[in-house]
Scaffold this active site. Structure first.
Site, PDB file in Angstrom:
ATOM      1  CD  GLU A 139     -30.837  47.520  36.252  1.00 45.26           C
ATOM      2  OE1 GLU A 139     -31.300  48.098  35.250  1.00 45.26           O
ATOM      3  OE2 GLU A 139     -29.998  48.042  37.004  1.00 45.26           O
ATOM      4  CB  CYS A 381     -36.843  72.663  34.227  1.00 45.03           C
ATOM      5  SG  CYS A 381     -38.320  72.391  35.219  1.00 45.03           S
ATOM      6  CG  HIS A 515     -36.969  68.159  32.531  1.00 42.57           C
ATOM      7  ND1 HIS A 515     -35.757  68.603  33.014  1.00 42.57           N
ATOM      8  CD2 HIS A 515     -37.885  68.483  33.469  1.00 42.57           C
ATOM      9  CE1 HIS A 515     -35.930  69.162  34.197  1.00 42.57           C
ATOM     10  NE2 HIS A 515     -37.206  69.111  34.492  1.00 42.57           N
ATOM     11  CD  GLU A 517     -33.579  67.174  30.447  1.00 40.98           C
ATOM     12  OE1 GLU A 517     -34.072  68.005  29.656  1.00 40.98           O
ATOM     13  OE2 GLU A 517     -33.660  67.291  31.694  1.00 40.98           O
TER      14      GLU A 517
HETATM   15  N1  GLN Z   1     -37.426  74.147  41.049  1.00 42.13           N
HETATM   16  C1  GLN Z   1     -38.241  74.421  39.901  1.00 42.13           C
HETATM   17  C2  GLN Z   1     -39.690  74.046  40.129  1.00 42.13           C
HETATM   18  O1  GLN Z   1     -39.972  73.233  40.968  1.00 42.13           O
HETATM   19  C3  GLN Z   1     -37.698  73.747  38.665  1.00 42.13           C
HETATM   20  C4  GLN Z   1     -37.694  72.257  38.742  1.00 42.13           C
HETATM   21  C5  GLN Z   1     -36.804  71.617  37.726  1.00 42.13           C
HETATM   22  O2  GLN Z   1     -35.886  72.225  37.211  1.00 42.13           O
HETATM   23  N2  GLN Z   1     -37.040  70.359  37.421  1.00 42.13           N
HETATM   24  O3  GLN Z   1     -40.560  74.525  39.458  1.00 42.13           O
END
Ligand code: GLN
Length: 543
Positions: A139, A381, A515, A517
Protein backbone atom coordinates in the site's frame (compact mmCIF):
# COMPACT_ATOMS: atom_id res chain seq x y z
CA UNK A 1 5.89 -17.37 -8.47
CA UNK A 2 5.27 -14.51 -6.06
CA UNK A 3 3.17 -11.62 -7.28
CA UNK A 4 3.03 -7.99 -6.26
CA UNK A 5 -0.17 -6.04 -5.73
CA UNK A 6 0.25 -2.27 -5.52
CA UNK A 7 -2.57 -0.34 -3.89
CA UNK A 8 -2.70 3.42 -4.43
CA UNK A 9 -5.29 6.02 -3.52
CA UNK A 10 -6.80 8.99 -5.26
CA UNK A 11 -9.31 11.85 -4.97
CA UNK A 12 -9.15 12.25 -1.19
CA UNK A 13 -7.30 10.70 1.72
CA UNK A 14 -8.94 8.53 4.40
CA UNK A 15 -10.76 6.29 1.92
CA UNK A 16 -9.66 3.23 3.84
CA UNK A 17 -6.75 1.97 1.73
CA UNK A 18 -5.42 0.14 4.77
CA UNK A 19 -8.66 -1.74 5.35
CA UNK A 20 -9.04 -2.39 1.60
CA UNK A 21 -5.52 -3.85 1.43
CA UNK A 22 -6.08 -5.91 4.57
CA UNK A 23 -9.43 -7.17 3.21
CA UNK A 24 -7.86 -8.22 -0.09
CA UNK A 25 -5.10 -9.97 1.87
CA UNK A 26 -7.78 -11.83 3.83
CA UNK A 27 -9.63 -12.80 0.64
CA UNK A 28 -6.50 -14.22 -1.00
CA UNK A 29 -5.64 -16.02 2.21
CA UNK A 30 -9.15 -17.49 2.25
CA UNK A 31 -8.32 -19.00 -1.14
CA UNK A 32 -5.31 -20.70 0.37
CA UNK A 33 -2.57 -18.25 -0.65
CA UNK A 34 0.20 -16.97 1.61
CA UNK A 35 0.25 -13.19 1.83
CA UNK A 36 2.46 -10.43 3.19
CA UNK A 37 1.28 -6.84 3.50
CA UNK A 38 3.49 -3.77 3.38
CA UNK A 39 3.06 -0.04 3.76
CA UNK A 40 5.20 2.60 2.09
CA UNK A 41 4.73 5.96 3.76
CA UNK A 42 5.93 9.00 1.82
CA UNK A 43 6.39 11.31 4.84
CA UNK A 44 9.84 12.43 5.96
CA UNK A 45 9.83 11.03 9.49
CA UNK A 46 11.99 7.95 9.87
CA UNK A 47 9.05 6.23 11.55
CA UNK A 48 5.80 7.41 13.15
CA UNK A 49 7.27 6.95 16.66
CA UNK A 50 7.65 10.65 17.37
CA UNK A 51 4.49 11.83 15.58
CA UNK A 52 1.52 13.15 17.53
CA UNK A 53 -1.13 10.47 18.11
CA UNK A 54 -3.83 13.09 17.54
CA UNK A 55 -2.47 13.75 14.05
CA UNK A 56 -1.28 10.41 12.88
CA UNK A 57 -3.16 7.94 15.05
CA UNK A 58 -1.66 5.11 17.00
CA UNK A 59 1.86 3.80 16.57
CA UNK A 60 1.64 0.10 15.91
CA UNK A 61 4.51 -1.91 17.38
CA UNK A 62 5.66 -5.19 15.86
CA UNK A 63 7.16 -8.18 17.67
CA UNK A 64 10.58 -7.25 16.34
CA UNK A 65 10.29 -3.81 17.91
CA UNK A 66 9.48 -1.53 14.97
CA UNK A 67 7.26 1.50 15.50
CA UNK A 68 5.01 1.45 12.46
CA UNK A 69 1.93 2.86 10.82
CA UNK A 70 -1.44 1.83 12.24
CA UNK A 71 -2.39 0.17 8.96
CA UNK A 72 -0.03 -2.65 9.90
CA UNK A 73 -2.44 -3.29 12.76
CA UNK A 74 -5.26 -3.79 10.26
CA UNK A 75 -3.07 -6.12 8.21
CA UNK A 76 -2.34 -8.25 11.26
CA UNK A 77 -5.90 -8.29 12.51
CA UNK A 78 -7.32 -9.27 9.13
CA UNK A 79 -4.74 -11.87 8.12
CA UNK A 80 -3.24 -13.04 11.40
CA UNK A 81 0.22 -12.66 9.81
CA UNK A 82 2.51 -10.96 12.34
CA UNK A 83 3.88 -7.74 10.83
CA UNK A 84 7.63 -7.18 10.83
CA UNK A 85 10.02 -4.25 10.74
CA UNK A 86 10.54 -4.99 7.06
CA UNK A 87 6.86 -4.29 6.31
CA UNK A 88 6.85 -0.52 6.74
CA UNK A 89 9.13 2.16 5.41
CA UNK A 90 9.08 5.93 4.96
CA UNK A 91 10.88 8.50 2.83
CA UNK A 92 12.84 9.38 5.97
CA UNK A 93 14.05 5.82 6.45
CA UNK A 94 14.90 5.37 2.78
CA UNK A 95 16.96 8.59 2.74
CA UNK A 96 18.54 7.74 6.08
CA UNK A 97 19.85 4.44 4.74
CA UNK A 98 21.09 6.01 1.51
CA UNK A 99 22.88 8.83 3.32
CA UNK A 100 24.47 6.43 5.81
CA UNK A 101 25.83 4.39 2.90
CA UNK A 102 26.97 7.53 1.08
CA UNK A 103 28.95 8.65 4.16
CA UNK A 104 30.63 5.27 4.32
CA UNK A 105 31.70 5.70 0.71
CA UNK A 106 29.56 2.86 -0.58
CA UNK A 107 28.62 4.67 -3.77
CA UNK A 108 32.16 5.11 -5.08
CA UNK A 109 31.93 8.70 -6.25
CA UNK A 110 28.50 8.48 -7.87
CA UNK A 111 26.17 11.48 -7.83
CA UNK A 112 23.19 10.35 -5.77
CA UNK A 113 19.82 11.03 -7.36
CA UNK A 114 16.16 10.26 -6.74
CA UNK A 115 16.22 8.11 -9.86
CA UNK A 116 17.89 5.62 -9.61
CA UNK A 117 19.20 5.67 -6.02
CA UNK A 118 16.04 6.48 -4.08
CA UNK A 119 13.82 4.42 -6.38
CA UNK A 120 16.26 1.49 -6.17
CA UNK A 121 16.12 1.62 -2.37
CA UNK A 122 12.30 1.62 -2.52
CA UNK A 123 12.30 -1.29 -4.94
CA UNK A 124 14.59 -3.35 -2.78
CA UNK A 125 12.33 -2.65 0.21
CA UNK A 126 9.37 -4.02 -1.78
CA UNK A 127 11.25 -7.10 -2.98
CA UNK A 128 13.05 -7.91 0.25
CA UNK A 129 12.07 -10.94 2.39
CA UNK A 130 9.22 -12.08 0.19
CA UNK A 131 10.32 -15.58 -0.77
CA UNK A 132 7.91 -17.34 1.54
CA UNK A 133 4.68 -15.85 0.13
CA UNK A 134 2.45 -15.98 -2.95
CA UNK A 135 1.27 -12.37 -2.87
CA UNK A 136 2.94 -9.23 -1.56
CA UNK A 137 0.44 -6.42 -1.11
CA UNK A 138 2.06 -2.97 -1.02
CA UNK A 139 0.00 0.00 0.00
CA UNK A 140 1.36 3.43 -0.93
CA UNK A 141 0.43 6.03 1.68
CA UNK A 142 -1.11 9.38 0.70
CA UNK A 143 -2.85 10.15 -2.58
CA UNK A 144 -1.61 10.23 -6.14
CA UNK A 145 -0.27 13.68 -6.94
CA UNK A 146 1.32 14.29 -3.54
CA UNK A 147 4.85 15.63 -4.05
CA UNK A 148 6.36 13.30 -1.44
CA UNK A 149 4.76 10.29 -3.06
CA UNK A 150 6.41 10.69 -6.47
CA UNK A 151 9.52 8.54 -5.89
CA UNK A 152 7.28 5.74 -4.56
CA UNK A 153 4.98 5.85 -7.57
CA UNK A 154 8.02 5.92 -9.85
CA UNK A 155 9.52 2.92 -8.06
CA UNK A 156 6.36 0.82 -8.40
CA UNK A 157 6.03 1.90 -12.03
CA UNK A 158 9.55 0.57 -12.63
CA UNK A 159 8.70 -2.67 -10.86
CA UNK A 160 5.64 -3.04 -13.07
CA UNK A 161 7.90 -2.69 -16.08
CA UNK A 162 10.65 -4.96 -14.82
CA UNK A 163 8.50 -7.77 -13.46
CA UNK A 164 5.78 -7.53 -16.09
CA UNK A 165 2.02 -7.88 -15.94
CA UNK A 166 2.18 -11.53 -14.95
CA UNK A 167 3.76 -10.55 -11.66
CA UNK A 168 2.34 -7.11 -10.87
CA UNK A 169 -1.06 -5.48 -10.62
CA UNK A 170 -2.09 -1.93 -9.80
CA UNK A 171 -5.26 -1.29 -7.82
CA UNK A 172 -6.42 2.28 -7.40
CA UNK A 173 -8.88 3.24 -4.68
CA UNK A 174 -11.04 6.24 -5.50
CA UNK A 175 -14.19 8.01 -4.43
CA UNK A 176 -17.44 8.42 -6.34
CA UNK A 177 -19.14 11.35 -4.64
CA UNK A 178 -22.91 11.57 -4.78
CA UNK A 179 -24.46 14.99 -5.20
CA UNK A 180 -27.76 14.87 -3.40
CA UNK A 181 -28.97 18.14 -4.93
CA UNK A 182 -28.42 16.79 -8.45
CA UNK A 183 -29.31 13.23 -7.46
CA UNK A 184 -26.21 12.09 -9.34
CA UNK A 185 -23.06 10.11 -8.84
CA UNK A 186 -19.98 11.96 -10.07
CA UNK A 187 -17.22 10.13 -11.88
CA UNK A 188 -15.04 13.11 -12.83
CA UNK A 189 -12.82 13.07 -9.70
CA UNK A 190 -12.06 9.39 -10.40
CA UNK A 191 -11.27 10.17 -14.04
CA UNK A 192 -8.89 12.93 -12.96
CA UNK A 193 -7.23 10.75 -10.40
CA UNK A 194 -6.59 8.01 -12.94
CA UNK A 195 -5.34 10.63 -15.41
CA UNK A 196 -2.86 11.76 -12.77
CA UNK A 197 -1.74 8.18 -12.22
CA UNK A 198 -1.36 7.55 -15.95
CA UNK A 199 0.62 10.76 -16.34
CA UNK A 200 3.31 9.19 -14.15
CA UNK A 201 3.21 6.00 -16.13
CA UNK A 202 0.87 3.81 -14.12
CA UNK A 203 -2.24 2.36 -15.72
CA UNK A 204 -4.46 0.90 -12.99
CA UNK A 205 -5.80 -2.61 -13.61
CA UNK A 206 -8.60 -2.45 -11.05
CA UNK A 207 -10.50 0.54 -9.72
CA UNK A 208 -11.97 0.09 -6.30
CA UNK A 209 -14.58 2.82 -6.03
CA UNK A 210 -15.78 3.92 -2.60
CA UNK A 211 -19.34 5.04 -2.89
CA UNK A 212 -22.43 5.52 -0.76
CA UNK A 213 -24.71 4.23 -3.52
CA UNK A 214 -24.51 1.32 -5.96
CA UNK A 215 -22.85 2.31 -9.24
CA UNK A 216 -25.43 2.43 -12.08
CA UNK A 217 -24.33 0.32 -15.11
CA UNK A 218 -23.94 3.33 -17.41
CA UNK A 219 -21.65 5.07 -14.87
CA UNK A 220 -19.59 1.90 -14.59
CA UNK A 221 -19.19 1.79 -18.38
CA UNK A 222 -18.23 5.43 -18.43
CA UNK A 223 -15.58 5.00 -15.73
CA UNK A 224 -14.22 1.96 -17.56
CA UNK A 225 -14.05 3.81 -20.86
CA UNK A 226 -12.46 6.98 -19.54
CA UNK A 227 -10.06 5.21 -17.24
CA UNK A 228 -9.08 2.47 -19.67
CA UNK A 229 -10.06 -0.50 -17.49
CA UNK A 230 -12.49 -3.35 -18.11
CA UNK A 231 -16.02 -2.67 -16.76
CA UNK A 232 -15.74 -5.79 -14.53
CA UNK A 233 -12.60 -4.30 -13.03
CA UNK A 234 -14.54 -1.29 -11.77
CA UNK A 235 -15.38 -2.64 -8.33
CA UNK A 236 -18.00 -1.02 -6.21
CA UNK A 237 -16.92 -0.53 -2.60
CA UNK A 238 -19.99 0.50 -0.66
CA UNK A 239 -19.69 1.64 2.94
CA UNK A 240 -19.72 -1.49 5.12
CA UNK A 241 -21.56 -1.62 8.43
CA UNK A 242 -18.44 -2.81 10.16
CA UNK A 243 -14.80 -3.12 9.05
CA UNK A 244 -14.88 -6.87 9.58
CA UNK A 245 -17.57 -7.13 6.92
CA UNK A 246 -15.33 -5.52 4.29
CA UNK A 247 -13.70 -8.80 3.13
CA UNK A 248 -17.15 -10.34 2.57
CA UNK A 249 -18.35 -7.20 0.86
CA UNK A 250 -15.36 -6.84 -1.50
CA UNK A 251 -15.35 -10.58 -2.12
CA UNK A 252 -18.98 -10.47 -3.21
CA UNK A 253 -18.12 -7.65 -5.64
CA UNK A 254 -15.40 -9.79 -7.18
CA UNK A 255 -12.22 -8.01 -6.04
CA UNK A 256 -10.18 -11.17 -5.49
CA UNK A 257 -11.68 -12.80 -8.59
CA UNK A 258 -10.47 -9.87 -10.72
CA UNK A 259 -7.00 -10.05 -9.18
CA UNK A 260 -6.72 -13.76 -9.99
CA UNK A 261 -8.09 -13.16 -13.45
CA UNK A 262 -5.43 -10.54 -14.10
CA UNK A 263 -2.72 -13.03 -13.17
CA UNK A 264 -4.44 -15.72 -15.20
CA UNK A 265 -4.74 -17.92 -12.16
CA UNK A 266 -7.51 -20.47 -12.62
CA UNK A 267 -9.38 -20.86 -9.38
CA UNK A 268 -12.61 -22.75 -9.24
CA UNK A 269 -12.56 -22.91 -5.44
CA UNK A 270 -14.47 -20.10 -3.76
CA UNK A 271 -12.68 -18.49 -0.82
CA UNK A 272 -13.28 -20.11 2.56
CA UNK A 273 -15.01 -17.23 4.29
CA UNK A 274 -16.63 -19.11 7.21
CA UNK A 275 -14.73 -17.28 9.90
CA UNK A 276 -15.69 -13.92 8.40
CA UNK A 277 -19.32 -14.94 8.12
CA UNK A 278 -19.40 -15.99 11.73
CA UNK A 279 -17.77 -12.70 12.85
CA UNK A 280 -20.34 -10.82 10.80
CA UNK A 281 -23.23 -12.79 12.33
CA UNK A 282 -21.95 -12.11 15.83
CA UNK A 283 -21.54 -8.42 15.06
CA UNK A 284 -25.05 -8.16 13.74
CA UNK A 285 -26.82 -10.01 16.53
CA UNK A 286 -25.16 -9.37 19.89
CA UNK A 287 -26.83 -10.65 23.08
CA UNK A 288 -26.64 -7.31 24.85
CA UNK A 289 -24.14 -4.54 25.38
CA UNK A 290 -21.73 -3.08 27.89
CA UNK A 291 -20.29 0.41 28.19
CA UNK A 292 -16.60 0.94 28.75
CA UNK A 293 -15.16 4.35 29.56
CA UNK A 294 -11.85 4.96 27.78
CA UNK A 295 -10.03 7.68 29.69
CA UNK A 296 -7.24 9.12 27.58
CA UNK A 297 -5.50 12.26 26.47
CA UNK A 298 -5.87 11.73 22.72
CA UNK A 299 -9.59 10.96 22.53
CA UNK A 300 -10.10 13.77 20.00
CA UNK A 301 -8.80 11.33 17.37
CA UNK A 302 -10.11 7.84 17.95
CA UNK A 303 -7.44 6.44 15.61
CA UNK A 304 -4.98 7.20 18.42
CA UNK A 305 -6.49 4.19 20.19
CA UNK A 306 -7.20 2.05 17.12
CA UNK A 307 -5.92 -1.27 18.46
CA UNK A 308 -7.55 -0.70 21.86
CA UNK A 309 -10.90 -0.08 20.17
CA UNK A 310 -10.50 -3.19 18.03
CA UNK A 311 -9.37 -5.38 20.95
CA UNK A 312 -12.40 -4.25 22.98
CA UNK A 313 -14.65 -5.18 20.09
CA UNK A 314 -12.92 -8.60 19.88
CA UNK A 315 -13.57 -9.04 23.60
CA UNK A 316 -17.20 -8.22 22.81
CA UNK A 317 -17.26 -10.77 19.96
CA UNK A 318 -15.90 -13.45 22.30
CA UNK A 319 -18.66 -12.69 24.82
CA UNK A 320 -21.33 -12.01 22.17
CA UNK A 321 -21.99 -8.46 23.34
CA UNK A 322 -21.64 -5.08 21.73
CA UNK A 323 -19.09 -2.87 23.44
CA UNK A 324 -20.11 0.77 23.59
CA UNK A 325 -17.29 3.18 24.22
CA UNK A 326 -17.61 6.29 26.31
CA UNK A 327 -14.72 8.59 25.52
CA UNK A 328 -13.49 10.60 28.47
CA UNK A 329 -10.88 13.31 27.96
CA UNK A 330 -8.47 12.56 30.82
CA UNK A 331 -7.49 16.17 31.52
CA UNK A 332 -11.12 17.07 32.25
CA UNK A 333 -10.64 14.94 35.38
CA UNK A 334 -7.31 16.51 36.33
CA UNK A 335 -8.65 19.05 38.82
CA UNK A 336 -9.66 17.90 42.31
CA UNK A 337 -13.01 19.72 42.04
CA UNK A 338 -13.76 18.43 38.54
CA UNK A 339 -17.10 17.08 37.48
CA UNK A 340 -16.62 13.32 37.42
CA UNK A 341 -20.06 12.57 36.00
CA UNK A 342 -18.34 11.35 32.81
CA UNK A 343 -17.66 8.20 34.79
CA UNK A 344 -21.34 7.62 35.57
CA UNK A 345 -23.35 4.92 33.80
CA UNK A 346 -20.44 2.76 32.78
CA UNK A 347 -19.66 -0.92 33.34
CA UNK A 348 -15.88 -0.72 33.21
CA UNK A 349 -12.93 1.64 32.82
CA UNK A 350 -10.02 1.30 30.44
CA UNK A 351 -6.93 3.41 30.97
CA UNK A 352 -4.89 3.29 27.77
CA UNK A 353 -1.24 4.16 27.16
CA UNK A 354 -0.02 7.72 26.91
CA UNK A 355 2.73 10.17 27.59
CA UNK A 356 3.33 13.30 29.66
CA UNK A 357 1.73 15.18 32.51
CA UNK A 358 -1.50 16.48 31.02
CA UNK A 359 -4.37 14.18 31.93
CA UNK A 360 -2.21 12.04 34.25
CA UNK A 361 -4.08 13.10 37.40
CA UNK A 362 -7.34 12.50 35.56
CA UNK A 363 -6.30 8.93 34.77
CA UNK A 364 -5.36 8.41 38.41
CA UNK A 365 -8.72 9.79 39.48
CA UNK A 366 -10.49 7.36 37.15
CA UNK A 367 -8.38 4.48 38.54
CA UNK A 368 -9.27 5.48 42.10
CA UNK A 369 -12.95 5.74 41.17
CA UNK A 370 -12.90 2.23 39.65
CA UNK A 371 -10.96 0.83 42.61
CA UNK A 372 -13.34 2.25 45.19
CA UNK A 373 -16.55 1.42 43.35
CA UNK A 374 -15.20 -2.00 42.39
CA UNK A 375 -15.72 -1.33 38.71
CA UNK A 376 -13.66 -3.53 36.37
CA UNK A 377 -10.57 -1.53 35.42
CA UNK A 378 -7.86 -2.28 32.87
CA UNK A 379 -4.70 -0.18 32.95
CA UNK A 380 -2.46 -0.44 29.93
CA UNK A 381 1.14 0.82 29.95
CA UNK A 382 0.80 4.45 31.16
CA UNK A 383 -2.60 3.43 32.52
CA UNK A 384 -0.85 0.75 34.59
CA UNK A 385 1.94 3.07 35.71
CA UNK A 386 -0.51 5.76 36.84
CA UNK A 387 -2.64 3.16 38.63
CA UNK A 388 0.48 2.21 40.58
CA UNK A 389 1.04 5.88 41.48
CA UNK A 390 -2.60 6.13 42.56
CA UNK A 391 -2.25 3.02 44.74
CA UNK A 392 0.97 4.34 46.29
CA UNK A 393 -0.63 7.70 47.06
CA UNK A 394 -4.08 6.68 48.18
CA UNK A 395 -3.83 3.07 49.33
CA UNK A 396 -0.34 3.16 50.82
CA UNK A 397 -0.71 6.81 51.88
CA UNK A 398 2.58 8.00 50.33
CA UNK A 399 1.52 11.41 49.10
CA UNK A 400 4.92 12.15 47.50
CA UNK A 401 4.73 9.09 45.22
CA UNK A 402 4.96 9.76 41.51
CA UNK A 403 6.55 8.97 38.18
CA UNK A 404 9.79 10.57 37.03
CA UNK A 405 8.13 11.12 33.65
CA UNK A 406 7.03 14.50 35.00
CA UNK A 407 7.70 16.61 38.07
CA UNK A 408 10.34 15.49 40.51
CA UNK A 409 8.57 13.05 42.80
CA UNK A 410 9.85 12.54 46.36
CA UNK A 411 9.14 8.82 46.07
CA UNK A 412 9.48 7.57 42.49
CA UNK A 413 7.31 4.47 42.06
CA UNK A 414 7.69 4.63 38.29
CA UNK A 415 11.05 5.68 36.88
CA UNK A 416 13.49 5.41 34.04
CA UNK A 417 15.34 2.12 34.06
CA UNK A 418 18.75 2.53 32.46
CA UNK A 419 19.26 -1.05 31.41
CA UNK A 420 17.42 -4.32 31.16
CA UNK A 421 17.78 -7.75 29.65
CA UNK A 422 16.37 -9.06 26.40
CA UNK A 423 17.09 -12.77 26.55
CA UNK A 424 20.80 -12.85 27.34
CA UNK A 425 21.48 -9.43 25.94
CA UNK A 426 21.79 -6.26 27.95
CA UNK A 427 19.92 -3.28 26.48
CA UNK A 428 20.52 0.31 27.54
CA UNK A 429 18.56 3.51 27.63
CA UNK A 430 19.94 6.96 28.41
CA UNK A 431 18.27 9.98 29.95
CA UNK A 432 18.20 12.69 27.27
CA UNK A 433 18.91 10.23 24.45
CA UNK A 434 17.17 10.57 21.08
CA UNK A 435 13.42 10.31 21.51
CA UNK A 436 13.19 7.85 18.64
CA UNK A 437 14.74 4.61 19.74
CA UNK A 438 15.08 4.97 23.52
CA UNK A 439 12.12 2.87 24.41
CA UNK A 440 11.69 -0.72 25.43
CA UNK A 441 10.13 -1.83 22.17
CA UNK A 442 8.69 -5.03 20.81
CA UNK A 443 8.06 -8.48 22.24
CA UNK A 444 9.42 -9.43 25.65
CA UNK A 445 8.56 -12.53 27.65
CA UNK A 446 7.01 -12.40 31.11
CA UNK A 447 6.51 -15.05 33.74
CA UNK A 448 3.15 -15.27 35.48
CA UNK A 449 2.63 -16.14 39.12
CA UNK A 450 1.12 -19.61 39.51
CA UNK A 451 -2.45 -19.45 40.78
CA UNK A 452 -2.83 -15.75 39.92
CA UNK A 453 -5.83 -14.37 38.10
CA UNK A 454 -3.76 -13.58 35.01
CA UNK A 455 -2.27 -17.09 34.93
CA UNK A 456 -5.79 -18.46 34.78
CA UNK A 457 -6.88 -15.88 32.17
CA UNK A 458 -3.94 -16.72 29.90
CA UNK A 459 -4.07 -20.42 30.73
CA UNK A 460 -0.27 -20.48 30.78
CA UNK A 461 2.59 -19.19 32.90
CA UNK A 462 4.88 -17.71 30.28
CA UNK A 463 3.69 -15.09 27.85
CA UNK A 464 5.17 -12.77 25.26
CA UNK A 465 3.74 -9.31 24.77
CA UNK A 466 4.71 -6.13 22.93
CA UNK A 467 6.11 -3.11 24.70
CA UNK A 468 6.54 0.59 23.96
CA UNK A 469 7.61 2.66 26.92
CA UNK A 470 10.55 4.35 28.62
CA UNK A 471 9.56 4.08 32.27
CA UNK A 472 9.07 1.08 34.55
CA UNK A 473 7.41 0.38 37.89
CA UNK A 474 10.22 0.34 40.47
CA UNK A 475 11.18 -2.48 42.85
CA UNK A 476 10.37 -0.13 45.76
CA UNK A 477 6.78 0.16 44.48
CA UNK A 478 6.53 -3.64 44.55
CA UNK A 479 7.79 -3.66 48.13
CA UNK A 480 5.43 -0.89 49.18
CA UNK A 481 2.27 -2.28 47.59
CA UNK A 482 2.64 -6.05 47.85
CA UNK A 483 1.58 -6.22 51.52
CA UNK A 484 -1.55 -4.20 50.66
CA UNK A 485 -3.23 -6.69 48.35
CA UNK A 486 -1.52 -5.60 45.13
CA UNK A 487 -0.21 -8.77 43.52
CA UNK A 488 2.62 -8.34 41.01
CA UNK A 489 1.55 -11.40 39.12
CA UNK A 490 3.70 -10.96 36.00
CA UNK A 491 7.43 -10.20 36.04
CA UNK A 492 10.23 -10.15 33.49
CA UNK A 493 12.04 -13.52 33.49
CA UNK A 494 14.95 -12.04 35.51
CA UNK A 495 12.41 -10.94 38.13
CA UNK A 496 13.40 -7.26 37.87
CA UNK A 497 10.66 -5.58 35.88
CA UNK A 498 7.03 -5.70 36.99
CA UNK A 499 4.92 -6.52 33.95
CA UNK A 500 1.47 -7.06 35.51
CA UNK A 501 -0.30 -6.25 38.75
CA UNK A 502 -3.73 -7.29 39.88
CA UNK A 503 -5.79 -6.24 42.89
CA UNK A 504 -6.73 -9.02 45.26
CA UNK A 505 -9.80 -7.49 46.79
CA UNK A 506 -11.46 -6.34 43.60
CA UNK A 507 -13.61 -8.08 40.97
CA UNK A 508 -11.26 -7.17 38.08
CA UNK A 509 -8.48 -4.63 38.31
CA UNK A 510 -5.45 -5.49 36.21
CA UNK A 511 -2.59 -3.30 35.06
CA UNK A 512 -0.16 -4.38 32.35
CA UNK A 513 3.10 -2.72 31.32
CA UNK A 514 2.74 -3.98 27.76
CA UNK A 515 0.19 -3.45 24.99
CA UNK A 516 -2.01 -6.56 24.76
CA UNK A 517 -4.30 -4.78 22.29
CA UNK A 518 -1.63 -5.10 19.60
CA UNK A 519 -1.96 -8.86 19.49
CA UNK A 520 -5.75 -9.20 19.56
CA UNK A 521 -7.51 -10.43 16.43
CA UNK A 522 -11.18 -10.93 15.68
CA UNK A 523 -10.67 -14.70 15.45
CA UNK A 524 -8.31 -14.86 18.41
CA UNK A 525 -9.47 -12.19 20.85
CA UNK A 526 -6.81 -11.42 23.42
CA UNK A 527 -7.59 -13.34 26.64
CA UNK A 528 -7.24 -10.22 28.80
CA UNK A 529 -9.81 -8.36 26.69
CA UNK A 530 -12.17 -11.35 26.67
CA UNK A 531 -11.92 -11.57 30.44
CA UNK A 532 -12.24 -7.79 30.91
CA UNK A 533 -15.45 -7.68 28.86
CA UNK A 534 -16.79 -10.72 30.76
CA UNK A 535 -16.17 -8.74 33.97
CA UNK A 536 -17.96 -5.72 32.48
CA UNK A 537 -20.95 -7.97 31.70
CA UNK A 538 -20.97 -9.17 35.33
CA UNK A 539 -20.86 -5.55 36.45
CA UNK A 540 -23.73 -4.57 34.14
CA UNK A 541 -25.86 -7.28 35.76
CA UNK A 542 -25.25 -5.81 39.22
CA UNK A 543 -26.88 -2.48 38.42
N1 GLN B 1 4.77 7.28 29.08
C1 GLN B 1 5.02 5.96 29.59
C2 GLN B 1 6.45 5.51 29.33
O1 GLN B 1 7.08 6.02 28.44
C3 GLN B 1 4.03 4.97 29.04
C4 GLN B 1 4.11 4.79 27.56
C5 GLN B 1 2.90 4.14 26.98
O2 GLN B 1 1.83 4.15 27.56
N2 GLN B 1 3.02 3.56 25.81
O3 GLN B 1 6.94 4.63 29.98
Amino acid sequence: MKRFIFITGGVVSSLGKGIASAALGALLQARGYRVRLRKLDPYLNVDPGTMSPTQHGEVYVTDDGAETDLDLGHYERFTGVAARRSDNTTTGRIYQSIIERERKGDFLGATLQVIPHVTDAIKSFVLNETDDVDFVLCEIGGTVGDIEGLPFFEAIRQLGQELGRRQTIFIHLTLLPYLTSAGEMKTKPTQHSVKELRSIGIQPDILLCRSEHPIPPEERRKIALFCNVRPEAVIEALDAKHIYEVPLEYGSRGLDREVLRHFEIESDRPPQMDRWTSVSERLRAPDGSVTVAVVGKYVALHDAYKSVIEALSHGGLANRVKVNLKWVQSDTLDRADCDASALDDIDAVLLPGGFGERGALGKMRAAQHARRLKLPCFGICYGMQLSVVELARNLAGVSGAGTTEFGDPEVPVVSLMSEWMRGNEREMRQQGGDLGGTMRLGAYPAVLKPGSRVASIYGTETISERHRHRYEVTPSAVELLSPLGVVFSGMSPDGRLPEIFELEDHPWFIGVQFHPELKSRPFEPHPLFTSFIAAAIEQSRLV
